[in-house]
Each structure stands twice: as C-alpha cells, then as structure tokens.
Design a protein around this motif. Structure first.
Motif, PDB file in Angstrom:
ATOM      1  N   GLN A   1      -5.583   6.215  -0.697  1.00  0.00           N
ATOM      2  CA  GLN A   1      -6.686   6.094   0.257  1.00  0.00           C
ATOM      3  C   GLN A   1      -7.355   4.734   0.142  1.00  0.00           C
ATOM      4  N   HIS A   2      -7.547   4.261  -1.086  1.00  0.00           N
ATOM      5  CA  HIS A   2      -8.175   2.952  -1.297  1.00  0.00           C
ATOM      6  C   HIS A   2      -7.343   1.843  -0.661  1.00  0.00           C
ATOM      7  N   VAL A   3      -6.031   1.896  -0.828  1.00  0.00           N
ATOM      8  CA  VAL A   3      -5.157   0.867  -0.254  1.00  0.00           C
ATOM      9  C   VAL A   3      -5.273   0.844   1.265  1.00  0.00           C
ATOM     10  N   LEU A   4      -5.249   2.028   1.886  1.00  0.00           N
ATOM     11  CA  LEU A   4      -5.206   2.090   3.346  1.00  0.00           C
ATOM     12  C   LEU A   4      -6.563   1.855   4.009  1.00  0.00           C
ATOM     13  N   GLU A   5      -7.637   1.963   3.248  1.00  0.00           N
ATOM     14  CA  GLU A   5      -8.943   1.729   3.859  1.00  0.00           C
ATOM     15  C   GLU A   5      -9.559   0.394   3.422  1.00  0.00           C
ATOM     16  N   THR A   6      -8.761  -0.459   2.763  1.00  0.00           N
ATOM     17  CA  THR A   6      -9.273  -1.753   2.300  1.00  0.00           C
ATOM     18  C   THR A   6      -8.344  -2.869   2.777  1.00  0.00           C
ATOM     19  N   PRO A   7      -8.322  -3.144   4.086  1.00  0.00           N
ATOM     20  CA  PRO A   7      -7.369  -4.115   4.638  1.00  0.00           C
ATOM     21  C   PRO A   7      -7.618  -5.545   4.172  1.00  0.00           C
ATOM     22  N   GLN A   8      -8.829  -5.847   3.716  1.00  0.00           N
ATOM     23  CA  GLN A   8      -9.073  -7.207   3.243  1.00  0.00           C
ATOM     24  C   GLN A   8      -8.327  -7.503   1.938  1.00  0.00           C
ATOM     25  N   LEU A   9      -7.959  -6.446   1.211  1.00  0.00           N
ATOM     26  CA  LEU A   9      -7.161  -6.607  -0.007  1.00  0.00           C
ATOM     27  C   LEU A   9      -5.697  -6.280   0.227  1.00  0.00           C
ATOM     28  N   PHE A  10      -5.440  -5.319   1.099  1.00  0.00           N
ATOM     29  CA  PHE A  10      -4.080  -4.813   1.322  1.00  0.00           C
ATOM     30  C   PHE A  10      -3.777  -4.944   2.820  1.00  0.00           C
ATOM     31  N   SER A  11      -3.032  -5.962   3.169  1.00  0.00           N
ATOM     32  CA  SER A  11      -2.925  -6.406   4.554  1.00  0.00           C
ATOM     33  C   SER A  11      -1.699  -5.851   5.277  1.00  0.00           C
ATOM     34  N   ASN A  12      -1.876  -5.590   6.569  1.00  0.00           N
ATOM     35  CA  ASN A  12      -0.767  -5.188   7.426  1.00  0.00           C
ATOM     36  C   ASN A  12       0.126  -6.360   7.817  1.00  0.00           C
ATOM     37  N   THR A  13      -0.267  -7.566   7.467  1.00  0.00           N
ATOM     38  CA  THR A  13       0.565  -8.722   7.830  1.00  0.00           C
ATOM     39  C   THR A  13       1.924  -8.690   7.141  1.00  0.00           C
ATOM     40  N   ILE A  14       2.104  -7.784   6.190  1.00  0.00           N
ATOM     41  CA  ILE A  14       3.434  -7.643   5.587  1.00  0.00           C
ATOM     42  C   ILE A  14       4.475  -7.303   6.655  1.00  0.00           C
ATOM     43  N   PHE A  15       4.034  -6.645   7.723  1.00  0.00           N
ATOM     44  CA  PHE A  15       4.971  -6.230   8.771  1.00  0.00           C
ATOM     45  C   PHE A  15       5.465  -7.397   9.618  1.00  0.00           C
ATOM     46  N   GLU A  16       4.881  -8.580   9.447  1.00  0.00           N
ATOM     47  CA  GLU A  16       5.416  -9.747  10.146  1.00  0.00           C
ATOM     48  C   GLU A  16       6.853 -10.023   9.721  1.00  0.00           C
ATOM     49  N   ARG A  17       7.215  -9.547   8.530  1.00  0.00           N
ATOM     50  CA  ARG A  17       8.562  -9.803   8.001  1.00  0.00           C
ATOM     51  C   ARG A  17       9.635  -8.930   8.651  1.00  0.00           C
ATOM     52  N   ASN A  18       9.242  -7.743   9.164  1.00  0.00           N
ATOM     53  CA  ASN A  18      10.250  -6.879   9.800  1.00  0.00           C
ATOM     54  C   ASN A  18       9.822  -6.453  11.207  1.00  0.00           C
ATOM     55  N   VAL A  19       8.722  -5.707  11.312  1.00  0.00           N
ATOM     56  CA  VAL A  19       8.235  -5.312  12.632  1.00  0.00           C
ATOM     57  C   VAL A  19       7.956  -6.539  13.492  1.00  0.00           C
ATOM     58  N   GLY A  20       7.407  -7.586  12.876  1.00  0.00           N
ATOM     59  CA  GLY A  20       7.135  -8.805  13.631  1.00  0.00           C
ATOM     60  C   GLY A  20       8.389  -9.439  14.190  1.00  0.00           C
TER      61      GLY A  20
END
Length: 416
Positions: A78-97
C-alpha cells in the motif's frame, strides 16, 4: 479511401501474437505462485528477487539491467502504490511507453492527474451503466447463441475470450473488416516484454490507424468513443493527438484483456464451488459479492511495478534509486493478516478492500465498465444455460500464469 483499407497486418502475417503472449505470461515451472509467495511472506516483506525468474518465466527484456525487488507485505505494498513521489510509474516508459506511447500508465502527477480527469469522465458509473443495454447485452447474447444448442462449451474459447473485445469494437465503432487485424495488433503490443521488435511494429501500425480514425471523426459529430475523445478539451484546449493515440492503443488491452481474465476466473471460482454457484443462481443480488471475491481471489494482474526515485528502506531492506520494485498486489489479496483462509473462494466473505484493480492514483480507470460487463455476462450465462456445471469429461479448470493469470479452458455442460 475506405478506412477498412488502412489497417496493416504484421509484415510477417504468420506471426502469432496470441501464442507468444500466453507463453510469456505462463509459469514455466508450473508452480502456483501464491504458495511460493505465502512461504516467502512468512520470512519477510521485501526481497531482492526477480518475480518472473523466481517462477521460471522468460525475463522481461525491457527491464534488463535494473536491480529488482519484490514487496509482499500488505502495508508495504500500500505504501508503494500510494507514494508516487518515491515509487514512480515512469518505469513503464521502458515497456508500455515503447508500445502504447504517452499513455496514462507512464505518467506521474501532475501530468497524470490532468489527463486522467478528462479520460475518467468517459468511464464514470453513470456513463458505463448506459452501455449495458446498448453495447454489452447484444454481444453477450450473440456469443451464447453460438453454442447454447450444443449442451456443452469451453467458456474461455467460446465466450470470455471474445466478449469484452467485441464490446470495445462497438465502443470504437470499428469497421467490421478491420477487427481481426486490429485484435492481432493489439495483442502484439503486449508481446513487447519478450519480443520487442513485434511489439514496436504493432505500436507503429496501430498508431497510424488511430491517427486516421481521429482525423476522420474529429468533426463528424459521432457518439462513439473515438469521436468523443477527439472532440474533448482540457482548459479549452483539445487533447494532444499523441496522448489520444496512446490512450486508444492501451484501451483494447486495459479494458478487454483484464475483463476477459477476470470473468474467466470468476467462472472458475463459482463452477468449482457448486453450492456458491447455486446461491448466485437463486439470488442474483449476490453477483456483486461474487465479482469482488473473484477480483480478490484471482486478480487479472498480480504485479504493479514501480521505479524507485531515491534510495529507500522497506522492511529493513535498503533499495537503491533506479530499482524496479514489484508491488505484489496478488500477494496483498491473499494476505492472511487481512483475509481468513485467503486461498479459498468465498462469496460470503466480509467485504473488504482488495487490489484487484490496483490502488492509488493509478487504480484502473475502466473498473466500473469491467463490473458492468462481468455482471451482464454472468446473468446471461445463468439465464440461458440451465443447470450450468463443469463438464466431467474434462479436467477441472485451473487458473495459470505469473502476472496476468487466466484459466486456459473452462469446459462446461448445461441443459438444452
């Protein structure tokens, strides 16, 4: 030129993205991931491990070179998914992007917040409820008519694998001649993790197709989803074509694939527990509880990757910046600290939040439509297939896979 002449198949028309994707999502060890995750969770919450490697699946080529961590404890997930400033969705630029483009999935706030607000309007409960009669029911009933006289069926191959995609085709108002290649390219996008070349090719061809769709429908006054989005505005400005095309690229997979998997697992849960199926058959008010339990018990996606933006410590484990951290939402849904007998399918379970549609800012934007589709599908199956039951001539159905799980088949019998 007719639009149906504008969609282009893979250069290698014999390429089978369906087989490639299913192979990439299966556990080649044949292991039930939940058993392994439960054993690990008893030892701790965070592990420096690659989930796919753990279960013997092909590596995700787009994530090569990143340190990899798994998070299994409910509070840490829960902490990971509700704290985007520490755990970013930009990881998906590598595949989804690479395959979808600048979709909502690759964005963090404030960009994500700005665009999501507009797209979300198209999938609010009051909007998708209207689609039940006009879009969902005709597709569901049409598919059932194809096999109801036979007295038996494989509900995956003959029903769940098709109905959410056919609903999307109607939402987009696609020409009938385009649909087969369109679906093939859409599935090809998801092969990006193991076949980058075909994933990129599918992205380019769908991008060109959607660009023409947008151009054609921008001033046509249509009511389909493409026309609606083409005319949508934020703060008086139309959405950039890049963002629109990326959203549409992802729609077929985000809405179609997850609903197909979730409905298939719902059927496994009910058919494997006949007393619960009989209860739902007698009292359709139990359907929402059955759907929520299926989403908890076998969520369509079990892992939410994030990128660490700075060094962090979780459960005493030091994680460097630039690491892939997999929030195991499937493990959250099977945590015995939250659910009694979590491996058991039980529609009578006390309602409690699950992560069947993820959590936080990136919770699934199509979750309301998925619930409408699953509700209509289950009602129709129970209405039109009397005495629906598992077929004793086939092995009991089993949900398989690593991240995107689904039963390969659900063989049933029913009275005609």
């Amino acid at each position: 030129m007719a639009l149906s002449n504008r969609i282009a198949d893979f250069d290698d028309a014999a390429f089978d993205p369906f087989a490639t994707f299913e192979s990439a999502t299966q556990s080649h060890s044949g292991e039930d991931p939940y058993r392994r995750l439960a054993e690990m969770r008893r030892q701790g919450s965070v592990f420096e491990l690659d989930y796919r490697e753990l279960l013997g699946s092909p590596p995700d080529l787009t994530m090569a070179g990143l340190p990899k961590y798994m998070v299994l404890g409910a509070a840490d997930i829960q902490h990971v998914l509700e704290t985007p400033q520490l755990f970013s969705n930009t990881i998906f630029e590598r595949n989804v992007g690479l395959c979808f483009g600048r979709s909502l999935t690759v964005m963090d706030a404030p960009e994500h917040t700005r665009y999501r607000r507009l797209f979300q309007k198209a999938f609010m409960p009051n909007v998708v409820a209207k689609w039940g009669d006009t879009l969902v029911d005709p597709v569901v009933h049409g598919l059932i008519e194809n096999f109801r006289a036979k007295g038996r069926a494989d509900l995956v191959r003959e029903f769940t694998q098709h109905y959410p995609f056919q609903i999307i085709y109607r939402q987009l108002d696609l020409p009938q001649d385009d649909i087969a290649v369109f679906h093939k390219l859409a599935v090809g996008l998801t092969c990006i993790v193991v076949d980058v070349a075909h994933g990129v090719e599918a992205s380019q061809k769908l991008g060109a197709y959607y660009a023409l769709l947008l151009e054609e429908r921008r001033n046509g006054g249509g009511s389909d989803l493409v026309s609606t989005l083409a005319q949508a505005e934020i703060d008086g400005e139309r959405l950039p074509d890049e963002v629109l095309v990326s959203f549409l690229r992802q729609l077929i997979n985000a809405a179609g694939d997850t609903t197909y998997r979730a409905t298939s697992s719902l059927l496994v849960g009910l058919l494997s527990n006949p007393e619960q199926l009989d209860a739902v058959r007698r009292d359709r008010a139990l359907i929402p509880a059955a759907i929520e339990e299926a989403l908890r018990w076998e969520p369509p996606v079990t892992v939410c990757p994030r990128l660490t933006m700075q060094p962090v410590v979780l459960d005493g484990v030091e994680i460097p910046a630039g690491a892939e951290i997999d929030a195991m939402t499937g493990a959250y849904n099977r945590d015995p600290g939250r659910y009694d007998e979590p491996d058991r399918f039980d529609i009578g379970r006390r309602p409690q939040r699950h992560m069947g549609f993820a959590y936080g800012q990136h919770v699934c934007i199509g979750q309301h439509l998925a619930r409408v589709e699953m509700t209509r599908a289950l009602n129709a199956l129970l209405d039109h297939l009397p005495n629906l039951r598992l077929d004793p001539d086939h092995p009991p159905p089993q949900v398989l896979g690593v991240n995107m799980r689904v039963p390969p088949a659900v063989h049933v019998r029913f009275d005609t």
